[in-house]
Every structure is written in structure tokens, then in C-alpha cells.
Design a protein around this motif. Structure first.
Motif, PDB file in Angstrom:
ATOM      1  N   GLY A 430       0.820  -1.195   0.000  1.00 16.72           N
ATOM      2  CA  GLY A 430       0.000   0.000   0.000  1.00 16.72           C
ATOM      3  C   GLY A 430       0.855   1.246   0.000  1.00 16.72           C
ATOM      4  O   GLY A 430       2.063   1.206  -0.263  1.00 16.72           O
ATOM      5  N   ASP A 431       0.223   2.375   0.295  1.00 20.14           N
ATOM      6  CA  ASP A 431       0.891   3.666   0.324  1.00 20.14           C
ATOM      7  C   ASP A 431       0.638   4.352   1.658  1.00 20.14           C
ATOM      8  O   ASP A 431      -0.362   4.075   2.340  1.00 20.14           O
ATOM      9  CB  ASP A 431       0.387   4.573  -0.801  1.00 20.14           C
ATOM     10  N   LEU A 432       1.536   5.271   2.013  1.00 18.98           N
ATOM     11  CA  LEU A 432       1.416   6.045   3.244  1.00 18.98           C
ATOM     12  C   LEU A 432       1.563   7.525   2.911  1.00 18.98           C
ATOM     13  O   LEU A 432       2.355   7.898   2.040  1.00 18.98           O
ATOM     14  CB  LEU A 432       2.500   5.634   4.248  1.00 18.98           C
ATOM     15  N   HIS A 433       0.796   8.355   3.615  1.00 25.58           N
ATOM     16  CA  HIS A 433       0.968   9.790   3.446  1.00 25.58           C
ATOM     17  C   HIS A 433       0.509  10.509   4.696  1.00 25.58           C
ATOM     18  O   HIS A 433      -0.155   9.938   5.570  1.00 25.58           O
ATOM     19  CB  HIS A 433       0.230  10.311   2.211  1.00 25.58           C
ATOM     20  N   LEU A 434       0.883  11.787   4.791  1.00 27.40           N
ATOM     21  CA  LEU A 434       0.541  12.650   5.915  1.00 27.40           C
ATOM     22  C   LEU A 434      -0.297  13.821   5.412  1.00 27.40           C
ATOM     23  O   LEU A 434      -0.128  14.260   4.264  1.00 27.40           O
ATOM     24  CB  LEU A 434       1.808  13.174   6.597  1.00 27.40           C
ATOM     25  N   PRO A 435      -1.184  14.371   6.253  1.00 27.50           N
ATOM     26  CA  PRO A 435      -2.064  15.455   5.779  1.00 27.50           C
ATOM     27  C   PRO A 435      -1.309  16.705   5.367  1.00 27.50           C
ATOM     28  O   PRO A 435      -1.761  17.433   4.480  1.00 27.50           O
ATOM     29  CB  PRO A 435      -2.980  15.708   6.984  1.00 27.50           C
ATOM     30  N   GLU A 436      -0.154  16.983   5.979  1.00 25.14           N
ATOM     31  CA  GLU A 436       0.600  18.179   5.610  1.00 25.14           C
ATOM     32  C   GLU A 436       1.244  18.048   4.235  1.00 25.14           C
ATOM     33  O   GLU A 436       1.675  19.051   3.654  1.00 25.14           O
ATOM     34  CB  GLU A 436       1.692  18.471   6.647  1.00 25.14           C
ATOM     35  N   ALA A 437       1.374  16.833   3.724  1.00 25.20           N
ATOM     36  CA  ALA A 437       1.996  16.603   2.411  1.00 25.20           C
ATOM     37  C   ALA A 437       1.158  15.587   1.652  1.00 25.20           C
ATOM     38  O   ALA A 437       1.613  14.495   1.319  1.00 25.20           O
ATOM     39  CB  ALA A 437       3.436  16.119   2.579  1.00 25.20           C
ATOM     40  N   ASP A 438      -0.081  15.942   1.401  1.00 24.26           N
ATOM     41  CA  ASP A 438      -1.028  14.989   0.824  1.00 24.26           C
ATOM     42  C   ASP A 438      -0.656  14.581  -0.595  1.00 24.26           C
ATOM     43  O   ASP A 438      -1.122  13.562  -1.092  1.00 24.26           O
ATOM     44  CB  ASP A 438      -2.435  15.600   0.847  1.00 24.26           C
ATOM     45  N   ARG A 439       0.190  15.371  -1.258  1.00 23.67           N
ATOM     46  CA  ARG A 439       0.567  15.019  -2.639  1.00 23.67           C
ATOM     47  C   ARG A 439       1.564  13.873  -2.693  1.00 23.67           C
ATOM     48  O   ARG A 439       1.721  13.242  -3.743  1.00 23.67           O
ATOM     49  CB  ARG A 439       1.175  16.241  -3.328  1.00 23.67           C
ATOM     50  N   ILE A 440       2.252  13.592  -1.594  1.00 20.98           N
ATOM     51  CA  ILE A 440       3.318  12.589  -1.600  1.00 20.98           C
ATOM     52  C   ILE A 440       2.775  11.263  -1.085  1.00 20.98           C
ATOM     53  O   ILE A 440       2.143  11.202  -0.030  1.00 20.98           O
ATOM     54  CB  ILE A 440       4.503  13.047  -0.732  1.00 20.98           C
ATOM     55  N   ARG A 441       3.027  10.218  -1.830  1.00 16.74           N
ATOM     56  CA  ARG A 441       2.686   8.866  -1.420  1.00 16.74           C
ATOM     57  C   ARG A 441       3.984   8.070  -1.270  1.00 16.74           C
ATOM     58  O   ARG A 441       4.746   7.932  -2.231  1.00 16.74           O
ATOM     59  CB  ARG A 441       1.783   8.178  -2.445  1.00 16.74           C
ATOM     60  N   ILE A 442       4.216   7.557  -0.063  1.00 16.91           N
ATOM     61  CA  ILE A 442       5.414   6.758   0.201  1.00 16.91           C
ATOM     62  C   ILE A 442       5.029   5.286   0.122  1.00 16.91           C
ATOM     63  O   ILE A 442       4.093   4.847   0.805  1.00 16.91           O
ATOM     64  CB  ILE A 442       6.000   7.063   1.593  1.00 16.91           C
ATOM     65  N   PRO A 443       5.701   4.480  -0.701  1.00 15.40           N
ATOM     66  CA  PRO A 443       5.369   3.051  -0.751  1.00 15.40           C
ATOM     67  C   PRO A 443       5.559   2.380   0.607  1.00 15.40           C
ATOM     68  O   PRO A 443       6.571   2.590   1.275  1.00 15.40           O
ATOM     69  CB  PRO A 443       6.364   2.497  -1.785  1.00 15.40           C
ATOM     70  N   MET A 444       4.591   1.597   1.008  1.00 12.59           N
ATOM     71  CA  MET A 444       4.679   0.837   2.259  1.00 12.59           C
ATOM     72  C   MET A 444       5.275  -0.526   1.924  1.00 12.59           C
ATOM     73  O   MET A 444       4.596  -1.402   1.391  1.00 12.59           O
ATOM     74  CB  MET A 444       3.298   0.676   2.883  1.00 12.59           C
ATOM     75  N   LEU A 445       6.549  -0.694   2.214  1.00 11.44           N
ATOM     76  CA  LEU A 445       7.281  -1.905   1.861  1.00 11.44           C
ATOM     77  C   LEU A 445       7.440  -2.795   3.088  1.00 11.44           C
ATOM     78  O   LEU A 445       7.882  -2.339   4.141  1.00 11.44           O
ATOM     79  CB  LEU A 445       8.657  -1.551   1.291  1.00 11.44           C
ATOM     80  N   ILE A 446       7.096  -4.075   2.925  1.00  9.52           N
ATOM     81  CA  ILE A 446       7.224  -5.068   3.985  1.00  9.52           C
ATOM     82  C   ILE A 446       8.245  -6.103   3.545  1.00  9.52           C
ATOM     83  O   ILE A 446       8.201  -6.603   2.418  1.00  9.52           O
ATOM     84  CB  ILE A 446       5.877  -5.764   4.270  1.00  9.52           C
ATOM     85  N   ARG A 447       9.182  -6.422   4.441  1.00 10.46           N
ATOM     86  CA  ARG A 447      10.233  -7.373   4.097  1.00 10.46           C
ATOM     87  C   ARG A 447       9.662  -8.766   3.888  1.00 10.46           C
ATOM     88  O   ARG A 447       8.678  -9.167   4.507  1.00 10.46           O
ATOM     89  CB  ARG A 447      11.298  -7.405   5.195  1.00 10.46           C
ATOM     90  N   LEU A 448      10.284  -9.509   2.995  1.00  7.01           N
ATOM     91  CA  LEU A 448       9.925 -10.898   2.723  1.00  7.01           C
ATOM     92  C   LEU A 448      11.050 -11.807   3.191  1.00  7.01           C
ATOM     93  O   LEU A 448      12.227 -11.443   3.134  1.00  7.01           O
ATOM     94  CB  LEU A 448       9.690 -11.093   1.216  1.00  7.01           C
ATOM     95  N   PRO A 449      10.686 -13.020   3.636  1.00  9.02           N
ATOM     96  CA  PRO A 449       9.338 -13.553   3.792  1.00  9.02           C
ATOM     97  C   PRO A 449       8.602 -12.898   4.956  1.00  9.02           C
ATOM     98  O   PRO A 449       9.230 -12.382   5.879  1.00  9.02           O
ATOM     99  CB  PRO A 449       9.561 -15.039   4.044  1.00  9.02           C
TER     100      PRO A 449
END
Length: 674
Positions: A430-449
């Protein structure tokens, strides 16, 4: 499970007898100090170093080395000792590096007597420093804990000792370096760099200009942690029995979760550790873009981070962007809070004088206070906007360059998708963002396995736009989100190495599950009814039991013929319908014990509907990472506690990318099974 610490975090210690392992890309001096409650050292006799390598309950190495084993017995340290600080320093007077910023980030880990790691810490963010306090073991209310410190000193050991109130700081630092210089001929060199066997798996390097670091494997929003680095099982030393120093195997290793065997069928003992450690400095990042014009920020470059491969560089860069946004937003919020409190104080002072409550004098004072408040907020906003603009430019460069495992479903990279032959280091959930910088989406990366299951919360929730989705709609969205997550997991594993099972007791998820069912990627049709629930859960719990017994017995080849050794994912829909107490206990068992042996759980459930089971379910919910099918601000980072808004990775409406990817996976499996 190993706790991967970031700077300032602490973790309880399970016992008194420990080993502290140090790994660096160059020979370093390792030592330790014994301090009181305030951290003060009351004499040189409370410092263990190569010239005096033993103290009560403590033993360190006698020489500079790239790898160290420090033995600690906390029961044997004097009662007046409340802090044991582990320090590292670069030798002086030689031809080696003079600052930690020129070498790979040192790695330290605390292990128990059984060799299992308790906590680990990668010391990033160092530049001109030549000495650093890596860890601190401290006593709190009769119990011992470990804290990641990472405090560096450009003045070396002398400045470090002076900071701990040692009167003979300069004399002791000089004697330590003399002792090290006399033993340099016996120092253990840094292990040679080796080519990655399959994929790199190293923590995040510091980003230039941030002044900080990013935790490598444990996502800030994901407290699952990942097993730390380290060699295979071996007897840790104890005071008075410190053995010879053995360097780590060279080069980064293949990931292996805690409790997971090393290469099946290989020679030697099973390695239960996660050899995610780098023994030599990684290759430098690719050449940077041409310098920017004076007065303008540098142009961002995709992969502009350290790492063994472009995948790792992009991973590190994404986490650097996450940390940068967290810190610049924290600075802005702090500035606004300061402006608010200052204005309130000034207004209180004005109103405290009755003469100022009426007339023009009071109005003028209030207007001046509000003007100063607006000026402070405006200045803070300018700084935030500048940083956000730079980060936005970076996301626009990085997003198109991401590999499929890191990319959104609308990224063109999926149109060129091919079933991989290796597991990537992480997966985008998914993506993560903050209200002060709503234009920026940071990829939510989870380590595998995966090291913990996922809970897709289908409970009634308010969307960010103020609308509400009813329970039926939320269940549909929840299962569609689970299908998208499952498809991503299938897409990043080689053929035959990931198997998906589905439990749908009432058959209510037939429409959402259609992409998985029709493509033929499921191990079997979705299980329905109480009998189907019992059969699937019994089969998977039996698999967990068999693999655990084989690993504990040191006989991974003794598994029954025909046992599916691939990673398993169980999707549970419409919980708790069709589940009794026994089935709930089996789910808890799979959630707790399954990830270590390759069995993962993904539940689509509304916790309120499950409240009838009472406290029986609480441990289950706590062991899963909660995700939502709609945007919601429920994930927090460990640095400043921001509530990040999470957005699920849904397939764009009308897109056929999911069906195309699943069709390729099914075709690759058929070819693989021939």
C-alpha cells in the motif's frame, strides 16, 4: 524473534549471560564501560579495552578486528553498576579509515547463551565520528534492558570518555590506541566482499542531508521485526572463556526467518539465524546527476542510495524518503505548537492587566501577538513546502523506476511482468501519506518472507471523505483487498514456491475470489462449511508441527514424502462464521508458529463481530498487522509517532492487470510441474 532496534529504542533482556556481536567493514576497537545510574565512570578500572580486556562480568577483545564477540554476565557486575556501555572506535595512526562515515555501518547484536539473537542495531547516520557508543545495557527496577544509542564522537575515545565524566579521559584513550597499535599485526582483517548469492539483504544506509537513518528491516509501521544478522549457532563466550574471534562468512546471505532452516539438504547444522548482515562496504551508489544550478536543490536520481543492487538501492531510497517526510513534518508541527503556545502566553499576559481589556492598547497587543504567530507559522510552512517539493520531485523519479514487487498496480512495469526466479527483498502493501503533504505517497514496503500475518479489517469504518461504508460493502472491499495482496505475493515468488488456500465457510466471497479461482492459482477450491474449515486448518497445523519437529531434530530431510514445502498462505473470509473454539485455537497457533516455518495467515474479519469469543481472540489480533480496505490513519512511525494514512493497493477500475498477472503465474506453474 529478534527486535531490530532503531536509535533510542530499548528491549528487555531475557537473561544475565549474554554475548554482544559486532560486525564492521573494517577493523575496529571494541570496549565497554561500567557506569552508575547517571552513566558516570568513576575510574579507568571501570573500562574494559584491549589493554585491560576483563572486568567482573565483562570481557572484550584484545585487538582491533572487523568482527568481535563480547561476553557479558550481568549477574557478576558490581551492584553499583547500572549501565554497561558498549563502545566502538577506529584505530589511529594506521592507514585505515579515520571516520565511520567512510565505512559500512557497523552492526551489533545481543544474543543469549543459546545463540539466538535478542536484539540488533545497525549504527547508521555516522559521518565524521571516529568513536561511538553503540549499545547500552541498563538496570531498571531490578531488570536489565538494552538500548540502541548510536552516539558518535568526532573527537574519538577521548571525547567519548570525557562525556562519561572520566577524569583521565585523554590518558586512557592514548593507552588504548597504544595497546591496539602493538597488536595490529594480529588484527583480523575485514572479510573480502563476495558477490551476492541470490539477493542482497542489508539494512538501510543513511541518506545524505537527513542526519539520521532508517531502520532496515522492521518497517516503522510494522513492529514485526525481522531476525537479525549473525552466524549460525555457536557457543557464545562467557567471562573468562572468550574464544578466538571468527569472522562472519563473506558477503550478504540469503534471507531465512527465525526457526527456518538454511539450505535444505545442505551439509552442516541448520542455521536458525537470519544472516542479514553485510561484511564489507557495499558498492557506491550510481553516479549522481549533474550538480544543480546555484540556489536550486539537486535533481533527484532513482536508486541514489547505497546497496548491492538496484533493488536494494531503491528500497533504501524509499525508506529515506519516509524518514525525511516524517522528520520535516515533525519539525513543522513542533514549530506550529510553539507558535500557538507563545501566542497564548502573550495573550494571557495582555489580559492579566485589567487596563488592557478595554481600549485600543489591548487590541493592539492582541493583534501584535497574532501577527507574530502568523509569521512563525508562515516561516515553518515555507520550510515544509521546500522539503515537500524536493520529496515530491524525488517520488516522481523513483516511482516509475520501481520493480514490480515495489510498484503500484497502475505502474507500466506490470505490463512487462514475468514470473521471477528469485524472491525480492520486500513487497509493497500500500501507500502512506501525511495530511501536511497529501501530494506525496510513500510506498509501504514489507520485508519478505512475511514474519507476521495480515488482518484485513472489514469493520464499519469512516472514509477520509466523511462517507461511511455499510458492513456488506466493507466485507466485499476487505476480500478484494485480500485478493490483491495474495496476487502480489504469488507474483513475486518463483513458480511452485508459494501456495494459497482459502476458507470461505458460507461461500459469500465467490465474486471477489473469482480472479484466484478462475486463474487456477489456488491449491484447491475455497473450503466451505464446518467440515471444510476443519480439514484445511488440520492440514496446515499438521504441516507446521511436522516441519518444526524436523527442524528441532536436525533432520529436515526426514519430512514425509509429498509434503508441500513451499510457503503457504491461508486466506480466511467471513470470520467468525463457521468457526468453533477449536478452530479459533488453530488459527492462533498458525498465527504464532506458522511464519517461522513458512505458513502465513491473512484474515478478513470484523473484530466487533468476533467479540463473542472474548479474550480468546486478543492474542490473535495482536499478532497480526492490521490493514484496511479503505484509506485510514491508523499506522504510526516509531520516531515521532505520526499517524500515517494507509491506502490499500487496489487495482484500478476496469484494469485487467490482475487477471493477466495471475494467468502468467498459472501458466508458469503448469510448465514447472511438467
Amino acid at each position: 524473534m529478534t527486535a531490530e532496534l532503531t536509535r533510542g529504542q530499548n528491549h528487555p533482556l531475557p537473561g544475565a549471560r549474554l554475548e554482544i556481536r559486532v560486525s564492521a567493514g573494517t577493523p575496529v576497537v571494541a570496549g565497554a564501560t561500567l557506569g552508575d545510574e547517571d552513566g558516570t565512570i568513576h575510574g579507568v578500572e571501570q573500562v574494559a579495552h584491549p589493554g585491560a580486556h576483563t572486568l567482573p562480568g565483562l570481557e572484550v577483545s584484545r585487538q582491533a578486528a572487523a568482527d568481535h564477540r563480547l561476553a557479558v554476565d550481568l549477574d557478576a557486575v558490581p551492584d553499583a553498576v547500572h549501565r554497561v556501555s558498549v563502545l566502538l572506535a577506529l584505530p589511529t595512526g594506521g592507514r585505515g579509515p579515520a571516520r565511520f562515515g567512510a565505512v559500512a555501518a557497523p552492526f551489533v547484536a545481543v544474543t543469549g547463551l543459546d545463540g539466538d539473537e535478542v536484539a540488533s542495531y545497525t549504527i547508521t547516520g555516522l559521518e565524521a565520528e571516529s568513536a561511538v557508543v553503540a549499545l547500552e545495557l541498563y538496570r531498571r527496577q531490578g531488570a536489565w534492558k538494552v538500548r540502541a544509542v548510536g552516539q558518535g564522537y568526532a573527537g574519538g575515545l577521548a571525547e567519548l570518555f570525557a562525556d562519561q565524566q572520566l577524569a583521565q579521559a585523554h590518558q586512557l584513550a592514548g593507552s588504548i590506541h597504544e595497546a591496539v597499535a602493538s597488536g595490529l599485526a594480529r588484527s583480523v582483517p575485514a572479510p573480502p566482499a563476495a558477490a551476492p548469492a541470490h539477493r542482497p539483504d542489508q539494512g538501510t544506509a543513511p541518506r545524505t542531508g537527513t542526519g539520521g537513518s532508517v531502520p532496515p528491516a522492521s518497517s516503522p509501521y510494522d513492529p514485526q521485526g525481522a531476525p537479525g544478522s549473525g552466524p549460525g549457532p555457536q557457543g557464545p563466550g562467557v567471562p573468562g572463556q572468550h574464544g578466538a574471534q571468527q569472522p562472519y562468512p563473506g558477503g550478504p546471505g540469503e534471507p531465512a526467518t527465525a526457526g527456518q532452516q538454511a539450505a535444505p539438504g545442505g551439509d552442516g547444522p541448520i542455521d536458525y539465524s537470519h544472516p542479514r548482515r553485510q561484511t564489507a562496504a557495499p558498492p557506491p551508489p550510481p553516479p549522481a546527476a549533474p550538480p544543480a544550478e546555484p540556489g536550486r536543490p539537486a535533481r533527484p536520481v532513482a536508486g541514489d542510495a547505497t546497496g548491492w543492487s538496484m533493488e536494494e538501492r531503491l528500497y533504501n531510497q524509499v525508506w529515506g524518503m519516509f524518514e525525511d517526510l516524517a522528520r520535516t513534518t515533525a519539525a513543522y508541527r513542533s514549530a506550529v505548537d510553539f507558535a500557538d503556545s507563545r501566542m497564548e502566553k502573550e495573550l494571557d499576559q495582555v489580559l492579566s492587566d485589567p487596563r488592557n481589556r478595554i481600549g485600543g492598547q489591548g487590541d493592539a497587543a492582541r493583534e501584535a501577538a497574532r501577527a507574530r504567530h502568523g509569521e512563525l507559522v508562515s516561516q515553518a510552512r515555507e520550510v515544509l513546502d521546500r522539503d515537500v517539493t524536493q520529496l515530491l520531485a524525488e517520488t516522481e523519479v523513483v516511482e516509475p523506476a520501481l520493480p514490480a514487487a515495489f510498484a503500484r498496480w497502475d505502474n507500466p512495469v506490470w505490463h512487462a511482468y514475468r514470473v521471477p526466479m528469485e524472491i525480492p527483498m520486500a513487497l509493497r502493501l500500500g501507500d502512506l501519506h501525511l495530511p501536511e503533504a497529501d501530494r506525496i505517497r510513500i510506498p509501504m514496503l514489507i520485508r519478505l518472507p512475511l514474519e507476521r500475518g495480515l488482518w484485513i479489517d472489514s469493520g464499519r469504518s469512516a472514509s477520509l471523505d466523511g462517507s461511511f461504508a455499510d458492513s456488506h460493502e466493507m466485507r466485499r472491499l476487505g476480500l478484494e483487498t485480500a485478493v490483491a495482496h495474495a496476487a502480489r505475493l504469488l507474483a513475486v515468488y518463483p513458480p511452485g514456491e508459494f501456495t494459497v488456500h482459502v476458507i470461505d465457510p458460507a461461500g459469500s466471497g465467490a465474486q471477489a475470489l473469482a480472479p484466484l479461482v478462475h486463474s487456477g492459482v489456488l491449491a484447491a477450491p475455497p473450503a466451505q462449511g464446518a467440515a471444510g474449515v476443519t480439514e484445511v486448518l488440520s492440514r496446515l497445523t499438521e504441516r507446521v508441527d511436522l516441519v518444526q519437529m524436523a527442524l528441532r531434530g536436525g533432520a529436515p530431510d526426514a519430512l514425509p514424502p509429498g509434503l508441500d514445502t513451499s510457503h503457504q498462505l491461508l486466506i480466511v473470509n467471513d470470520f467468525p462464521h463457521g468457526f468453533d473454539d477449536r478452530a479459533v485455537n488453530q488459527l492462533r497457533y498458525l498465527a504464532d508458529e506458522g511464519p517461522a516455518v513458512g505458513v502465513h495467515l491473512m484474515m478478513v474479519a470484523d473484530r466487533e463481530e468476533s467479540s463473542g469469543f472474548g479474550p480468546l481472540l486478543d492474542p490473535l489480533w495482536r499478532s497480526l498487522l492490521r490493514l484496511t480496505p479503505v484509506a485510514e490513519d491508523h499506522l504510526a512511525d516509531p520516531w515521532v509517532g505520526h499517524a500515517w494514512t494507509y491506502e490499500p493497493p487496489l487495482v484500478p477500475p476496469g484494469s485487467q492487470v490482475l487477471q493477466q498477472v495471475l494467468a502468467q503465474i498459472a501458466a508458469a506453474r503448469r510448465s514447472w510441474d511438467r
